[in-house]
Design a protein around this motif. Sequence first.
Motif, PDB file in Angstrom:
ATOM      1  N   MET A  38       2.161  36.409  66.687  1.00  0.00           N
ATOM      2  CA  MET A  38       3.175  37.468  66.680  1.00  0.00           C
ATOM      3  C   MET A  38       2.544  38.833  66.943  1.00  0.00           C
ATOM      4  SD  MET A  38       5.696  36.196  63.587  1.00  0.00           S
ATOM      5  CE  MET A  38       6.155  37.848  63.206  1.00  0.00           C
ATOM      6  N   THR A  41       1.666  38.998  70.633  1.00  0.00           N
ATOM      7  CA  THR A  41       2.878  39.162  71.430  1.00  0.00           C
ATOM      8  C   THR A  41       3.436  40.573  71.288  1.00  0.00           C
ATOM      9  OG1 THR A  41       3.356  36.818  71.149  1.00  0.00           O
ATOM     10  CG2 THR A  41       5.171  38.211  71.877  1.00  0.00           C
ATOM     11  N   GLY A  42       3.407  41.106  70.084  1.00  0.00           N
ATOM     12  CA  GLY A  42       3.866  42.482  69.870  1.00  0.00           C
ATOM     13  C   GLY A  42       3.024  43.487  70.645  1.00  0.00           C
TER      14      GLY A  42
END
Length: 104
Positions: A38, A41-42
């Motif tokens: 995450m 991806t952020g």
Amino acid sequence: MREEDKPYICVRNGWMLQITPRNAEGWRGMGAWLLALMVLTGAFVAAVSTEPGDAVVLAITGLFLLVVLGWTILMIRWMMVRSEIVDLKDFEAFKRQRNGDRKR
């Protein structure tokens, strides 16, 4: 680490692998790996949303894909070391032998 204490179960069927958390420790480990994904991806979304040029977006996307590939390989290797490995071929042979013994 004893087989009973391992946090994952890995079922092998040829080249196919299925790794599943087995206890709370396994779920925490999987959560940590997903949290890392995450964050990656952020960072990718934040970098691309600044609207750089096409060449920069292509380079960032290529780098992101390479990092995710590395993340995937590392996660699988990390979980495999901490897994009780069950080979489906051995299990099928055991079932055939057991069923053959019952018929006699």
